[in-house]
Design a protein around this motif. Structure first.
Motif, mmCIF file in Angstrom:
data_model
loop_
_atom_site.group_PDB
_atom_site.id
_atom_site.type_symbol
_atom_site.label_atom_id
_atom_site.label_comp_id
_atom_site.label_asym_id
_atom_site.label_seq_id
_atom_site.Cartn_x
_atom_site.Cartn_y
_atom_site.Cartn_z
ATOM 1 N N GLN A 123 41.209 10.053 51.900
ATOM 2 C CA GLN A 123 41.514 11.465 52.089
ATOM 3 C C GLN A 123 41.372 11.840 53.560
ATOM 4 O O GLN A 123 40.409 11.463 54.214
ATOM 5 C CB GLN A 123 40.598 12.318 51.224
ATOM 6 N N GLN A 146 45.767 13.120 50.351
ATOM 7 C CA GLN A 146 45.010 14.173 49.674
ATOM 8 C C GLN A 146 43.931 13.538 48.800
ATOM 9 O O GLN A 146 43.809 12.328 48.749
ATOM 10 C CB GLN A 146 45.956 15.029 48.827
ATOM 11 N N GLY A 147 43.196 14.342 48.069
ATOM 12 C CA GLY A 147 42.152 13.845 47.177
ATOM 13 C C GLY A 147 42.716 12.993 46.054
ATOM 14 O O GLY A 147 43.913 13.035 45.751
ATOM 15 N N GLY A 155 46.372 19.653 47.658
ATOM 16 C CA GLY A 155 45.320 19.202 46.771
ATOM 17 C C GLY A 155 45.193 20.048 45.533
ATOM 18 O O GLY A 155 44.344 19.825 44.689
#
Length: 167
Positions: A123, A146-147, A155
């Motif tokens: 991330q 992103q996560g 996200g």
């Protein structure tokens, strides 16, 4: 009071801006935006890539594949429901972007499938990949990581909207 209002205005302005992401990239008549991927657990060998492609031209183009140092192989895939079963398959002939249309590669639908990942996707990182189009040729974009469970470039699915009740 003025400080509080100024602070709220600054927060509101920051939240209303689209989530931090790579710049739009132009390739021929195509505009590629919202390029992102999800973080992967350590040791994962596959990952997905997501983006939006707008065709501003008068003829169709086709996303036929991709490449990059991040993976051994990058293919264009589709996920779709078939008699209540989610199935994923490569699009051997690529993904057509009709003139005047926008195609979104997103979780649960069209996406880039990155096989044999060379490193963990973390991330906050940016991952360069080269997309290959039938007419527009090759273009390098940067996927924002992103996560792990992200569903959209920021996200989440809120697209920059702010819930004033939570302030």
């Amino acid at each position: 009071m003025k400080r509080t209002l100024a602070g709220l205005a600054a927060i509101f302005a920051l939240v209303m801006v689209a989530p931090a992401s790579a710049e739009d990239v132009k390739a021929g008549d195509l505009v590629i935006s919202q390029t992102w991927t999800r973080a992967t657990p350590n040791g994962a060998k596959i990952g997905g890539g997501y983006l939006t492609i707008e065709n501003k031209g008068s003829t169709p183009d086709r996303l036929v594949g991709g490449s990059g140092n991040v993976a051994g192989k990058i293919e264009v895939h589709e996920m779709a429901m078939d008699n209540g079963v989610m199935k994923m398959r490569p699009l051997d002939k690529g993904l057509t972007i009709e003139p005047g249309k926008t195609v979104k590669l997103a979780p649960g639908g069209y996406h880039l499938m990155m096989f044999d990942l060379k490193a963990q996707l973390k991330q906050g990182d940016k991952v360069p990949v080269t997309l290959e189009f039938e007419k527009a040729g090759k273009v390098t974009v940067s996927l924002d990581v992103q996560g792990v469970g992200a569903q959209a470039p920021g996200g989440d699915d809120h697209s920059g909207h702010m819930d004033m009740k939570k302030m």
